[in-house]
Design a protein around this motif. Structure first.
Motif, PDB file in Angstrom:
ATOM      1  N   VAL A  12      18.047 -35.194  42.408  1.00 26.99           N
ATOM      2  CA  VAL A  12      18.222 -34.948  43.798  1.00 26.99           C
ATOM      3  C   VAL A  12      19.100 -33.619  44.249  1.00 26.99           C
ATOM      4  O   VAL A  12      19.446 -32.870  43.388  1.00 26.99           O
ATOM      5  CB  VAL A  12      19.416 -36.208  43.726  1.00 26.99           C
ATOM      6  CG1 VAL A  12      18.892 -37.349  43.591  1.00 26.99           C
ATOM      7  CG2 VAL A  12      20.513 -35.916  42.998  1.00 26.99           C
ATOM      8  N   GLN A  13      19.229 -33.413  45.380  1.00 29.69           N
ATOM      9  CA  GLN A  13      19.848 -32.236  45.935  1.00 29.69           C
ATOM     10  C   GLN A  13      21.190 -32.560  45.863  1.00 29.69           C
ATOM     11  O   GLN A  13      21.797 -33.451  45.932  1.00 29.69           O
ATOM     12  CB  GLN A  13      19.220 -31.815  47.352  1.00 29.69           C
ATOM     13  CG  GLN A  13      17.949 -31.576  47.463  1.00 29.69           C
ATOM     14  CD  GLN A  13      17.484 -31.184  48.698  1.00 29.69           C
ATOM     15  OE1 GLN A  13      17.943 -31.434  49.777  1.00 29.69           O
ATOM     16  NE2 GLN A  13      16.319 -30.458  48.763  1.00 29.69           N
ATOM     17  N   GLY A  16      23.636 -35.391  47.038  1.00 33.67           N
ATOM     18  CA  GLY A  16      22.722 -36.667  47.234  1.00 33.67           C
ATOM     19  C   GLY A  16      23.481 -37.609  46.122  1.00 33.67           C
ATOM     20  O   GLY A  16      24.483 -37.637  45.745  1.00 33.67           O
ATOM     21  N   LEU A  18      22.814 -40.974  43.182  1.00 33.60           N
ATOM     22  CA  LEU A  18      21.942 -41.673  42.290  1.00 33.60           C
ATOM     23  C   LEU A  18      22.698 -42.893  41.645  1.00 33.60           C
ATOM     24  O   LEU A  18      23.745 -42.777  41.698  1.00 33.60           O
ATOM     25  CB  LEU A  18      21.515 -40.770  40.973  1.00 33.60           C
ATOM     26  CG  LEU A  18      20.594 -39.609  41.142  1.00 33.60           C
ATOM     27  CD1 LEU A  18      20.521 -38.537  39.696  1.00 33.60           C
ATOM     28  CD2 LEU A  18      18.976 -40.037  41.247  1.00 33.60           C
ATOM     29  N   VAL A 116      20.489 -32.494  39.420  1.00 37.45           N
ATOM     30  CA  VAL A 116      20.949 -31.896  40.746  1.00 37.45           C
ATOM     31  C   VAL A 116      20.786 -30.365  40.949  1.00 37.45           C
ATOM     32  O   VAL A 116      21.472 -29.491  40.302  1.00 37.45           O
ATOM     33  CB  VAL A 116      22.735 -32.218  40.782  1.00 37.45           C
ATOM     34  CG1 VAL A 116      23.013 -32.111  42.365  1.00 37.45           C
ATOM     35  CG2 VAL A 116      22.978 -33.691  40.324  1.00 37.45           C
TER      36      VAL A 116
END
Length: 118
Positions: A12-13, A16, A18, A116
Motif C-alpha cells: 500500500v501507499q 493507506g 491493511l 508501505v
C-alpha cells in the motif's frame, strides 16, 4: 498441534490501510494470549500488539493510535487493523500464541509481508 495462518498482507501507499488476519486451529483459542510481531529486513523481531484472553490490549509506542488488535473467539481468529501506514511499518508480520495455562507453550505463524511504499 496449534497452527497459525496469517493472511491480508500486501503493498500500500503511505497513509493507506491493511487488515491482517490470523486463523488459529488445533486447540482452544480462548486459552491463548495472542500477539502480532514484525520483523523488518536486517532488524530483530519486535512486538507490535498483544491481546489477552479477556480482551485487554497493549501496543508498541510506534503504532499506538494507528493500529488496532482484536480477536473473535467464536471464529478462532485474531486481527490487526493497520491505518495511517508509514514506510517504516514495512515488515513481515507474525502471529503469536501463548497458552495461559501451565505448561505455557509458544506458537508462531509463517508470517505475511506488509509493504508501505510510494
Amino acid at each position: 498441534q496449534v497452527q497459525l495462518v496469517e493472511s491480508g498482507g500486501g503493498s500500500v501507499q503511505p497513509g493507506g490501510s491493511l487488515r491482517l488476519s490470523c486463523a488459529f486451529s488445533g486447540s482452544i483459542f480462548s486459552l491463548y494470549t495472542m500477539a502480532w510481531y514484525r520483523q523488518a529486513p536486517g532488524k530483530q523481531r519486535d512486538l507490535v500488539a498483544t491481546i489477552t484472553t479477556g480482551g485487554t490490549t497493549n501496543y508498541a509506542d510506534s503504532v499506538k493510535g494507528r493500529f488496532t488488535i482484536s480477536r473473535d473467539n467464536p471464529k478462532n481468529t485474531m486481527y490487526l487493523q493497520m491505518d495511517s501506514l508509514k514506510p517504516e511499518d514495512t515488515a513481515v508480520y507474525y502471529c503469536n500464541a501463548v497458552r495461559i495455562i501451565v505448561p505455557s507453550i509458544n506458537y508462531w505463524g509463517q508470517g505475511t509481508q506488509g509493504t508501505v511504499s510510494s
